[in-house]
Design an enzyme around this catalytic site. Sequence first.
Site, PDB file in Angstrom:
ATOM      1  N   HIS A 274     -66.388  38.179   1.806  1.00 32.14           N
ATOM      2  CA  HIS A 274     -65.274  38.759   2.551  1.00 32.14           C
ATOM      3  C   HIS A 274     -64.855  37.924   3.739  1.00 32.14           C
ATOM      4  O   HIS A 274     -63.897  38.278   4.428  1.00 32.14           O
ATOM      5  CB  HIS A 274     -65.664  40.158   3.027  1.00 32.14           C
ATOM      6  CG  HIS A 274     -66.857  40.170   3.925  1.00 32.14           C
ATOM      7  ND1 HIS A 274     -68.103  39.751   3.509  1.00 32.14           N
ATOM      8  CD2 HIS A 274     -67.014  40.520   5.224  1.00 32.14           C
ATOM      9  CE1 HIS A 274     -68.965  39.859   4.501  1.00 32.14           C
ATOM     10  NE2 HIS A 274     -68.335  40.317   5.549  1.00 32.14           N
ATOM     11  N   CYS A 275     -65.537  36.821   4.033  1.00 29.36           N
ATOM     12  CA  CYS A 275     -65.260  36.064   5.256  1.00 29.36           C
ATOM     13  C   CYS A 275     -64.878  34.616   5.016  1.00 29.36           C
ATOM     14  O   CYS A 275     -63.771  34.195   5.318  1.00 29.36           O
ATOM     15  CB  CYS A 275     -66.468  36.115   6.197  1.00 29.36           C
ATOM     16  SG  CYS A 275     -66.726  37.728   6.972  1.00 29.36           S
ATOM     17  N   ILE A 276     -65.810  33.835   4.478  1.00 30.46           N
ATOM     18  CA  ILE A 276     -65.648  32.383   4.481  1.00 30.46           C
ATOM     19  C   ILE A 276     -64.430  31.904   3.677  1.00 30.46           C
ATOM     20  O   ILE A 276     -63.754  30.967   4.101  1.00 30.46           O
ATOM     21  CB  ILE A 276     -66.937  31.696   3.998  1.00 30.46           C
ATOM     22  CG1 ILE A 276     -68.095  32.092   4.924  1.00 30.46           C
ATOM     23  CG2 ILE A 276     -66.791  30.179   4.013  1.00 30.46           C
ATOM     24  CD1 ILE A 276     -69.442  31.583   4.483  1.00 30.46           C
ATOM     25  N   ILE A 278     -61.658  33.362   3.441  1.00 28.22           N
ATOM     26  CA  ILE A 278     -60.437  33.954   4.002  1.00 28.22           C
ATOM     27  C   ILE A 278     -60.219  33.578   5.458  1.00 28.22           C
ATOM     28  O   ILE A 278     -59.129  33.149   5.855  1.00 28.22           O
ATOM     29  CB  ILE A 278     -60.499  35.490   3.865  1.00 28.22           C
ATOM     30  CG1 ILE A 278     -60.503  35.886   2.380  1.00 28.22           C
ATOM     31  CG2 ILE A 278     -59.349  36.165   4.605  1.00 28.22           C
ATOM     32  CD1 ILE A 278     -60.738  37.362   2.140  1.00 28.22           C
ATOM     33  N   ASP A 279     -61.254  33.712   6.272  1.00 28.54           N
ATOM     34  CA  ASP A 279     -61.100  33.604   7.725  1.00 28.54           C
ATOM     35  C   ASP A 279     -60.462  32.307   8.216  1.00 28.54           C
ATOM     36  O   ASP A 279     -59.624  32.340   9.123  1.00 28.54           O
ATOM     37  CB  ASP A 279     -62.453  33.790   8.408  1.00 28.54           C
ATOM     38  CG  ASP A 279     -63.054  35.168   8.137  1.00 28.54           C
ATOM     39  OD1 ASP A 279     -62.367  35.980   7.494  1.00 28.54           O
ATOM     40  OD2 ASP A 279     -64.191  35.416   8.562  1.00 28.54           O
TER      41      ASP A 279
END
Length: 436
Positions: A274-276, A278-279
């Site tokens: 959910h992070c790498i 996208i962020d």
Amino acid sequence: MNKQSTALLEKIESKTAVIGIIGLGYVGLPLGIEFVNGGFPVIGFDLDEKKTDAINAGTSYIKHIPDENVAVFTQHANCSATTDFSRLKDADCIIICVPTPLTKHREPDMSYIRSTAQTIKEHLREGQLVTLESTTYPGTTREVLQPILEETGLKASTDFFLAYSPEREDPGNKNFGTRKIPKVVGGLGEDALKLATTMYDAVVVSTVPVSSPDAAEATKLLENIFRSVNIALVNELKVVFDKMGIDIWEVIEAAKTKPFGFMPFYPGPGLGGHCIPIDPFYLTWKAREFEESTRFIELAGEINTSMPDYVVSKVFESLNSSGKSISGSRILILGLAYKPNIDDDRESPSYVLIKKLRKLGADVSFNDPFVPEIRKTREHGDLAGMKSVEIDSSFDLLLLLTDHDEYKSFDFTSIDVPLVDTRNCVNAVPANYLKA
């Protein structure tokens, strides 16, 4: 501190403040459990009635969170979950844990934050603290959340209080659960910062106050951009070293014996979670507003998103060695989750590989001990309903994409088909084995 903040601070310190958590997924559920265990009255909010019913029954719907952890909600009369958002008026502190995906054009999708802010606005009252935890670009708390909430006529830092504290969940991490991970906190004004740090201090090991919500938002991006860039580096080196006949995993193991100046990162079939994935693009998008380019970040993104194509080339190579074409071949994907030993399949590169292989004419199935069936999502609706199947020799090729413990211990020597391993995790390898 003014009268409103002083009254709320007293409630937080006495643990009589009602904590409302919006979004009961991989971030909101474990956070809610910690507040319940910390002695606070807690109301969990979610649109999915299946989740709220499960919590109220003491049942977990996330595999790495056991039922007994969720059951704490049932042991306290003042703790529950609901789909009734009118109860937001009963919460003294509201924590937002909703998704922040990217659009198909790789731009921030603020729809979940905006819709949540609109819902809070309908029930906002004086003296409440609102904290955003969703990962986003610097400025979101001030530029998106604050204006919507102030449409009520209430003013941030005077009538209600606003803060940002990025989630740092690592699903399945047995060493660092929610309570053991320090919380970075940025408040809109000194009162908001004091309230938010006091609230989080009650349930986590420590807080790290920063000067503003913008600084806290930027902190989260730095953490994940750091990982993205370093993963891109080893992914690029994997391709280069492969051409040279050098095993990247052997090189990493040797390099990490250096006791200073090196931190190991490992290659893979692409980025997931959910992070790498996208962020970094949140910062890339925001930087354009200031007429700045983020060349390093974008290059890392290009390398990481190209890895599924490299894996496909290895599938071609392995099938060719067996005298087979990829078109018409039956391929079994091993692992749908984005990381080992959890059921979290968000942004998993396995989905990209399934679609690429299908487009090339392969008949693709999957096996995952943690994901029995593909759920319907807006990204992968066409794959919804696919079920995990058994590992056997009826396939033309096995493609390992997630390093679950089950695959590490599985005896693949008994499976008489080629195996392409993108995680270097198989111990008992078959005769036709290829690292990718």
